[in-house]
Design a protein around this motif. Structure first.
Motif, mmCIF file in Angstrom:
data_model
loop_
_atom_site.group_PDB
_atom_site.id
_atom_site.type_symbol
_atom_site.label_atom_id
_atom_site.label_comp_id
_atom_site.label_asym_id
_atom_site.label_seq_id
_atom_site.Cartn_x
_atom_site.Cartn_y
_atom_site.Cartn_z
ATOM 1 N N ILE A 98 35.564 31.872 36.846
ATOM 2 C CA ILE A 98 36.797 32.274 37.532
ATOM 3 C C ILE A 98 37.894 32.569 36.510
ATOM 4 O O ILE A 98 38.173 31.759 35.628
ATOM 5 N N TYR A 99 38.487 33.755 36.627
ATOM 6 C CA TYR A 99 39.553 34.152 35.704
ATOM 7 C C TYR A 99 40.935 34.119 36.351
ATOM 8 O O TYR A 99 41.961 34.077 35.661
ATOM 9 N N ALA A 100 41.003 34.123 37.700
ATOM 10 C CA ALA A 100 42.301 34.119 38.386
ATOM 11 C C ALA A 100 42.105 33.860 39.876
ATOM 12 O O ALA A 100 41.002 34.010 40.414
ATOM 13 N N HIS A 101 43.205 33.498 40.530
ATOM 14 C CA HIS A 101 43.244 33.384 41.986
ATOM 15 C C HIS A 101 44.185 34.456 42.517
ATOM 16 O O HIS A 101 45.296 34.633 41.990
ATOM 17 N N GLY A 102 43.757 35.172 43.546
ATOM 18 C CA GLY A 102 44.571 36.242 44.110
ATOM 19 C C GLY A 102 45.347 35.798 45.333
ATOM 20 O O GLY A 102 45.124 34.711 45.879
ATOM 21 N N LEU A 242 48.002 38.749 33.659
ATOM 22 C CA LEU A 242 47.581 38.516 35.045
ATOM 23 C C LEU A 242 48.684 37.837 35.856
ATOM 24 O O LEU A 242 48.903 38.169 37.026
ATOM 25 N N LYS A 243 49.392 36.907 35.248
ATOM 26 C CA LYS A 243 50.491 36.227 35.934
ATOM 27 C C LYS A 243 51.585 37.222 36.311
ATOM 28 O O LYS A 243 52.200 37.121 37.374
ATOM 29 N N GLU A 244 51.840 38.189 35.429
ATOM 30 C CA GLU A 244 52.864 39.205 35.701
ATOM 31 C C GLU A 244 52.506 40.037 36.930
ATOM 32 O O GLU A 244 53.393 40.589 37.589
ATOM 33 N N TYR A 245 51.223 40.120 37.234
ATOM 34 C CA TYR A 245 50.763 40.878 38.398
ATOM 35 C C TYR A 245 50.579 39.982 39.638
ATOM 36 O O TYR A 245 50.005 40.406 40.631
ATOM 37 N N GLY A 246 51.050 38.759 39.550
ATOM 38 C CA GLY A 246 51.028 37.886 40.719
ATOM 39 C C GLY A 246 49.806 37.004 40.868
ATOM 40 O O GLY A 246 49.691 36.281 41.858
ATOM 41 N N TYR A 247 48.896 37.058 39.905
ATOM 42 C CA TYR A 247 47.720 36.183 39.991
ATOM 43 C C TYR A 247 48.075 34.776 39.529
ATOM 44 O O TYR A 247 48.925 34.590 38.649
ATOM 45 N N GLN A 248 47.396 33.813 40.126
ATOM 46 C CA GLN A 248 47.544 32.431 39.693
ATOM 47 C C GLN A 248 46.353 32.094 38.809
ATOM 48 O O GLN A 248 45.249 32.603 39.016
ATOM 49 N N MET A 249 46.566 31.229 37.837
ATOM 50 C CA MET A 249 45.494 30.863 36.939
ATOM 51 C C MET A 249 44.597 29.792 37.569
ATOM 52 O O MET A 249 45.055 29.016 38.422
ATOM 53 N N PRO A 250 43.322 29.763 37.174
ATOM 54 C CA PRO A 250 42.404 28.761 37.729
ATOM 55 C C PRO A 250 42.956 27.363 37.548
ATOM 56 O O PRO A 250 43.481 27.015 36.488
ATOM 57 N N ARG A 251 42.839 26.575 38.585
ATOM 58 C CA ARG A 251 43.383 25.207 38.544
ATOM 59 C C ARG A 251 42.368 24.265 37.891
ATOM 60 O O ARG A 251 41.201 24.437 38.012
#
Length: 251
Positions: A98-102, A242-251
């Motif tokens: 997992i690279y990001a949460h949408g 990715l954060k700049e595009y609204g994605y959250q990082m894997p917890r």
């Protein structure tokens, strides 16, 4: 050594270096990641000198293409399910990571409308764009939202399905659909920011959109550029983009 032999060795060496430098990474990209991927590729190419190209479609369609032998090096999907299917089929070098949460939003370009779930039932709205839930994870999430709020049956005749988030966005941008579901990364992209109005949907109304990636096995040789890009995807620099595009990082 004769001059002609020396010249041949130089030509062979230069050709070999050129082939290495021209190694291209083909990235099968889920449609919600299109704009973020453009930014990632630009930063990666500047840092590494390795050329990349992306192929954009729904995660389900890309999965079918990979299983059919499409010449992709990396699969950057919108969920874990599809990359896992690639790995289970023996087509990935390692299990998905997992690279990001949408996140999901409701978007409109109609100045007269204010996006909300309640507004979807308004008689002035005839078409609601949504990605195909059978092949697009964001479409599946949108259907979960509608079902959770008891709107799926009520709005059934208004739903217009796109093959992917990209086509869904086109319905919204062209105003063929007065409102539609898309990813937060789309409305936060430099190309779309400031266009229309959007409403952040309750994340408790749909399953977490955990987005994963895999390196695809191709022939017997490993594409070193693909490995480099895959590793880059999890770096601090890539995660910042990715954060700049609204994605959250894997917890």
């Amino acid at each position: 050594m004769k001059p002609i032999h020396y010249l041949l060795l130089v030509v062979m060496a230069l050709t070999g270096c050129q082939a290495g430098n021209n190694e291209k990474v083909t990235i099968a990209t889920a449609a919600n990641m299109q704009f973020a991927m453009e930014a990632l590729i630009k930063a990666f190419e500047a840092e590494s000198g390795i050329a990349c190209q992306m192929v954009v479609s729904s995660s389900g369609k890309l999965t079918a293409q990979i299983k059919g032998g499409a010449p992709y090096d990396i699969f950057v999907a919108a969920n874990v399910k599809y990359p896992k299917a690639i790995h289970d089929a023996g087509l990935a070098s390692a299990p998905p990571k997992i690279y990001a949460h949408g996140a999901l939003v409701l978007w409109t370009l109609d100045d007269e409308l204010s996006p909300s779930l309640e507004m979807l039932s308004d008689p002035n709205i005839s078409h609601i764009a949504i990605a195909n839930p059978k092949t697009a994870p964001y479409g599946l999430a949108a259907m979960e939202v509608l079902k959770k709020n008891k709107l799926a049956e009520v709005l059934n005749d208004k739903l217009v399905f796109g093959e992917s988030i990209s086509q869904t966005n086109q319905y919204i941008l062209s105003k063929s659909a007065e409102m539609g579901f898309t990813s937060l990364s789309v409305v936060k992209s430099p190309r779309m920011i400031g266009k229309g109005k959007w409403f952040f949907l309750n994340e408790g109304d749909y399953s977490p959109i955990k987005q994963a990636a895999v390196i695809i096995k191709r022939n017997e040789s490993e594409n070193s550029g693909a490995i480099h890009f895959y590793e880059y995807l999890f770096t601090e620099e890539a995660q910042k983009i990715l954060k700049e595009y609204g994605y959250q990082m894997p917890r």
